[in-house]
Design an enzyme around this catalytic site. Structure first.
Site, PDB file in Angstrom:
ATOM      1  N   ILE A  85     -13.332   0.467  -0.911  1.00 61.46           N
ATOM      2  CA  ILE A  85     -14.873   0.879  -1.184  1.00 61.46           C
ATOM      3  C   ILE A  85     -15.088   1.827   0.082  1.00 61.46           C
ATOM      4  CG2 ILE A  85     -17.255  -0.032  -0.656  1.00 61.46           C
ATOM      5  CD1 ILE A  85     -16.283  -2.854  -1.383  1.00 61.46           C
ATOM      6  N   GLU A 100     -10.495   5.005   6.289  1.00 56.74           N
ATOM      7  CA  GLU A 100     -11.255   4.362   5.251  1.00 56.74           C
ATOM      8  C   GLU A 100     -10.686   2.823   4.766  1.00 56.74           C
ATOM      9  OE1 GLU A 100     -14.398   5.743   3.587  1.00 56.74           O
ATOM     10  OE2 GLU A 100     -14.180   3.564   3.357  1.00 56.74           O
ATOM     11  N   GLY A 127     -11.171  -2.107   1.805  1.00 60.38           N
ATOM     12  CA  GLY A 127     -10.023  -1.608   0.778  1.00 60.38           C
ATOM     13  C   GLY A 127     -10.585  -0.299   0.320  1.00 60.38           C
ATOM     14  N   LYS A 182     -12.796  -6.235  10.805  1.00 62.79           N
ATOM     15  CA  LYS A 182     -13.407  -5.063   9.927  1.00 62.79           C
ATOM     16  C   LYS A 182     -14.870  -4.963  10.389  1.00 62.79           C
ATOM     17  CE  LYS A 182     -10.396  -6.242   6.023  1.00 62.79           C
ATOM     18  NZ  LYS A 182     -10.280  -6.937   4.917  1.00 62.79           N
ATOM     19  N   VAL A 202       0.797  -1.155  -0.064  1.00 63.00           N
ATOM     20  CA  VAL A 202      -0.183   0.014   0.099  1.00 63.00           C
ATOM     21  C   VAL A 202       0.883   1.141   0.061  1.00 63.00           C
ATOM     22  CG1 VAL A 202      -1.830   1.156   1.295  1.00 63.00           C
ATOM     23  CG2 VAL A 202      -1.732  -1.086   1.373  1.00 63.00           C
ATOM     24  N   LYS A 237      -6.850  -2.317  10.153  1.00 57.11           N
ATOM     25  CA  LYS A 237      -8.022  -2.628  10.863  1.00 57.11           C
ATOM     26  C   LYS A 237      -7.716  -3.647  12.400  1.00 57.11           C
ATOM     27  CE  LYS A 237      -6.922  -5.760   7.479  1.00 57.11           C
ATOM     28  NZ  LYS A 237      -6.499  -5.613   6.097  1.00 57.11           N
TER      29      LYS A 237
HETATM   30  N1  LIG Z   1      -2.324  -5.016   0.977  1.00 59.27           N
HETATM   31  C1  LIG Z   1      -3.589  -4.573   0.796  1.00 59.27           C
HETATM   32  O1  LIG Z   1      -4.347  -4.983   0.062  1.00 59.27           O
HETATM   33  C2  LIG Z   1      -4.367  -4.082   2.101  1.00 59.27           C
HETATM   34  C3  LIG Z   1      -5.636  -3.627   1.913  1.00 59.27           C
HETATM   35  C4  LIG Z   1      -6.402  -3.092   2.985  1.00 59.27           C
HETATM   36  C5  LIG Z   1      -5.572  -2.739   4.136  1.00 59.27           C
HETATM   37  N2  LIG Z   1      -4.258  -2.835   4.178  1.00 59.27           N
HETATM   38  C6  LIG Z   1      -3.548  -2.734   5.426  1.00 59.27           C
HETATM   39  O2  LIG Z   1      -2.590  -1.720   5.100  1.00 59.27           O
HETATM   40  C7  LIG Z   1      -1.379  -1.859   5.860  1.00 59.27           C
HETATM   41  C8  LIG Z   1      -0.174  -2.198   5.291  1.00 59.27           C
HETATM   42  O3  LIG Z   1      -0.320  -3.315   4.369  1.00 59.27           O
HETATM   43  P1  LIG Z   1       0.695  -3.901   3.223  1.00 59.27           P
HETATM   44  O4  LIG Z   1      -0.054  -4.906   2.626  1.00 59.27           O
HETATM   45  O5  LIG Z   1       1.243  -2.674   2.472  1.00 59.27           O
HETATM   46  O6  LIG Z   1       1.792  -4.474   4.229  1.00 59.27           O
HETATM   47  P2  LIG Z   1       3.338  -4.797   3.598  1.00 59.27           P
HETATM   48  O7  LIG Z   1       3.419  -4.890   2.097  1.00 59.27           O
HETATM   49  O8  LIG Z   1       3.668  -6.038   4.612  1.00 59.27           O
HETATM   50  O9  LIG Z   1       4.214  -3.544   4.236  1.00 59.27           O
HETATM   51  C9  LIG Z   1       4.324  -3.305   5.406  1.00 59.27           C
HETATM   52  C10 LIG Z   1       5.426  -2.242   5.339  1.00 59.27           C
HETATM   53  O10 LIG Z   1       5.670  -1.815   6.684  1.00 59.27           O
HETATM   54  C11 LIG Z   1       7.238  -1.629   7.160  1.00 59.27           C
HETATM   55  N3  LIG Z   1       7.282  -2.462   8.251  1.00 59.27           N
HETATM   56  C12 LIG Z   1       7.070  -3.221   8.999  1.00 59.27           C
HETATM   57  N4  LIG Z   1       7.461  -3.297  10.268  1.00 59.27           N
HETATM   58  C13 LIG Z   1       8.187  -2.236  10.321  1.00 59.27           C
HETATM   59  C14 LIG Z   1       8.894  -1.495  11.449  1.00 59.27           C
HETATM   60  N5  LIG Z   1       8.882  -2.362  12.643  1.00 59.27           N
HETATM   61  N6  LIG Z   1       9.498  -0.625  11.606  1.00 59.27           N
HETATM   62  C15 LIG Z   1       9.405   0.324  10.000  1.00 59.27           C
HETATM   63  N7  LIG Z   1       8.772  -0.611   9.033  1.00 59.27           N
HETATM   64  C16 LIG Z   1       8.130  -1.403   9.210  1.00 59.27           C
HETATM   65  C17 LIG Z   1       7.813  -2.744   5.920  1.00 59.27           C
HETATM   66  O11 LIG Z   1       8.851  -2.378   5.840  1.00 59.27           O
HETATM   67  P3  LIG Z   1      10.143  -3.094   4.840  1.00 59.27           P
HETATM   68  O12 LIG Z   1       9.328  -2.936   3.158  1.00 59.27           O
HETATM   69  O13 LIG Z   1      11.248  -2.556   4.882  1.00 59.27           O
HETATM   70  O14 LIG Z   1      10.078  -4.560   4.982  1.00 59.27           O
HETATM   71  C18 LIG Z   1       6.799  -2.577   4.727  1.00 59.27           C
HETATM   72  O15 LIG Z   1       7.360  -1.269   3.769  1.00 59.27           O
HETATM   73  C19 LIG Z   1      -2.018  -3.269   7.138  1.00 59.27           C
HETATM   74  O16 LIG Z   1      -2.573  -2.463   7.982  1.00 59.27           O
HETATM   75  C20 LIG Z   1      -2.969  -3.739   6.304  1.00 59.27           C
HETATM   76  O17 LIG Z   1      -3.664  -4.501   6.983  1.00 59.27           O
HETATM   77  C21 LIG Z   1      -3.778  -3.629   3.222  1.00 59.27           C
END
Ligand SMILES: NC(=O)c1ccc[n+]([C@@H]2O[C@H](COP(=O)([O-])OP(=O)(O)OC[C@H]3O[C@@H](n4cnc5c(N)ncnc54)[C@H](OP(=O)(O)O)[C@@H]3O)[C@@H](O)[C@H]2O)c1
Length: 439
Positions: free
Chosen positions: A138, A131, A136, A207, A15, A107
């Site tokens: 929506i 949001e 996601g 959620k 994201v 969430k």
């Molecule tokens: N992916 C989706 O489709 C989606 C949809 C709705 C909501 N969300 C929500 O959005 C949020 C992010 O999701 P994502 O899918 O983007 O996750 P992700 O791809 O796993 O990315 C997480 C990011 O956080 C960083 N991170 C993790 N632990 C950390 C720490 N201790 N210190 C500093 N940085 C740290 C990671 O760093 P590195 O890159 O350096 O490892 C990575 O850049 C979550 O809350 C998820 O539930 C995601």
């Protein structure tokens, strides 16, 4: 033009990286629509050397999101790290304590600490926007929090986990087992290496707990959600559902009842001809039922970098357009200190239709015995059919019952009574039926 809104993005994963790309590509038009520029002044993630496909030059890097929240030259913390505790929680608290607005897609964090964080934000007149945390892309939070103010909600339900919906869709379309579809979902990146959280319904529950609060004005209560995942849904259930005019979906349902609020996440039979039954694959849907508006179904992408970043972007632009000193939108739909205690309705008093699939030894009297146990518990049957899946004379047979609206307690008692008779082969399958208001 007003001063630029300075944002710090914690988390540059799926994201976060999409958000950076979009903010950079659309900076001019965003400045025009918000009346001020949105400038990324700080970012934080774990690995500074990782290529994220975006240009981070000129942006201050922090190894620790908490330090960024405490010391970064930012007006808004955008938390895209994830997780209910640890870095995400600490950085959001640090930002609010410092007087920064917060945007999060998290969430798990809101389900656990949402009320506390909302109180912190409101005491300081700050915005806490989320949001992307539910369904996601929506815009259901904005719809419930702002557009539908004044409506009394009776039920809110939806398909809020793309992994589960993808698996159930593939099982039906391809006739494949749950395990085979899960493997495929993992190969395509739709399911995590450890998919437990998705397939056992916890993600949907997080959620749902947020939607429940927005709908009913009660405190978030994610631990009081009745939870059943999809891992024991078999291809036989899917076929039987279709033959009876239903499709199986993992729904999160929150409903006001006479005894309290029901929150439940479980595999659910929905009528084949309902709109929600047509929501396939990783797509999400949220249905809102309220007294003034009636019924609203929102369908769209529930996950993925761009779709989620779209929701995060909307939250950021709301902050950019807000004026200091004016009344902010209450984080959880009403001021957090006015949220009511959550009054939980017992699952045993849930009322609805049920699908019950029993595999039994092929013996005279079994069919009659099952019908009697149902009648003794005052369960009225819409249908009862016997299916012979195997040709051998002594092979077990399948009996499928569909009940009219009845109490969960009665169904549990009837099924326990049937089990005690000793003619069941394997475990009975019980799936609740949910009908849209207009179906
Ligand atoms: N992916 C989706 O489709 C989606 C949809 C709705 C909501 N969300 C929500 O959005 C949020 C992010 O999701 P994502 O899918 O983007 O996750 P992700 O791809 O796993 O990315 C997480 C990011 O956080 C960083 N991170 C993790 N632990 C950390 C720490 N201790 N210190 C500093 N940085 C740290 C990671 O760093 P590195 O890159 O350096 O490892 C990575 O850049 C979550 O809350 C998820 O539930 C995601």
């Amino acid at each position: 033009m007003a001063d630029a809104l300075k944002i710090g993005i914690a988390g540059l994963g799926t994201v976060g990286a999409s958000l950076v790309r979009i903010l950079q590509q659309r900076s001019n038009e965003l400045a025009v629509s918000c009346g001020r520029a949105i400038q990324i002044t700080a970012v934080s993630a774990r690995d500074r050397t990782k290529d994220r496909g975006v240009d981070l030059s000129g942006i201050t890097w922090f190894d620790d999101p908490v330090e960024m929240a405490e010391k970064g030259d930012i007006d808004v913390l955008v938390e895209l790290v994830g997780g209910a505790e640890g870095t995400a929680d600490k950085s959001v608290r640090a930002a609010l304590a410092r007087g920064l607005h917060v945007v999060t897609a998290n969430k798990a964090l809101l389900a656990r600490h949402g009320v506390e964080l909302a109180i912190m934000a409101e005491e300081k007149g700050l915005l806490l926007n989320y949001e992307a945390a539910v369904a996601g892309g929506i815009p259901v939070i904005k719809a419930m929090r702002e557009s539908l103010t004044g409506n009394h909600f009776s039920r809110v339900y939806g398909i809020m986990n793309g992994t589960c919906n993808y698996i159930l869709t593939r099982m039906e379309k391809e006739g494949l087992s749950f395990e085979a579809c899960l493997k495929e979902a993992q190969r395509l990146g739709y399911a995590e290496a450890d998919p437990t959280f998705d397939i056992e319904g916890n993600d949907t529950a997080h959620k749902l707990s947020i939607l429940t609060t927005l709908a009913f004005g009660s405190q978030i209560s994610a631990d009081d959600i009745y939870l059943e995942g999809i891992s024991n849904i078999s291809i036989e259930d899917i076929h039987a559902a279709r033959d009876l005019g239903f499709r199986i979906k993992l729904l999160g349902v929150a409903q006001r009842t006479e005894t309290g609020i029901e929150q439940r996440v479980h595999p659910t039979m929905v009528p084949l001809d309902s709109v929600i039954a047509q929501v396939d694959g990783v797509t999400n849907a949220v249905a809102l039922e309220s007294d003034i508006l009636g019924e609203l179904l929102m369908v769209g992408p529930g996950a993925g970098g761009n779709a989620t970043a779209s929701a995060v972007l909307g939250d950021i632009t709301d902050i950019a357009k807000s004026r200091p000193g004016t009344q902010q939108v209450p984080v959880l739909g009403r001021p957090a200190h006015l949220l009511e205690p959550y009054r939980q309705a017992q699952m045993r008093s849930h009322e609805g239709g049920y699908f019950i699939r029993l595999t039994v030894v092929d013996r005279t009297g079994v069919f009659a015995s099952i019908a009697t146990k149902m009648a003794l518990n005052n369960i009225s049957l819409e249908s009862i059919v016997q299916r012979s899946e195997h040709s051998a004379a002594d092979a077990p047979v399948t009996i499928i019952l569909v009940t009219h609206a009845t109490m969960e307690d009665a169904v549990r008692k009837a099924v326990a009574a049937i089990k005690s008779e000793g003619y069941l082969v394997g475990e009975p399958q019980v799936i609740r039926i949910e009908r849209p208001k207009t179906a």
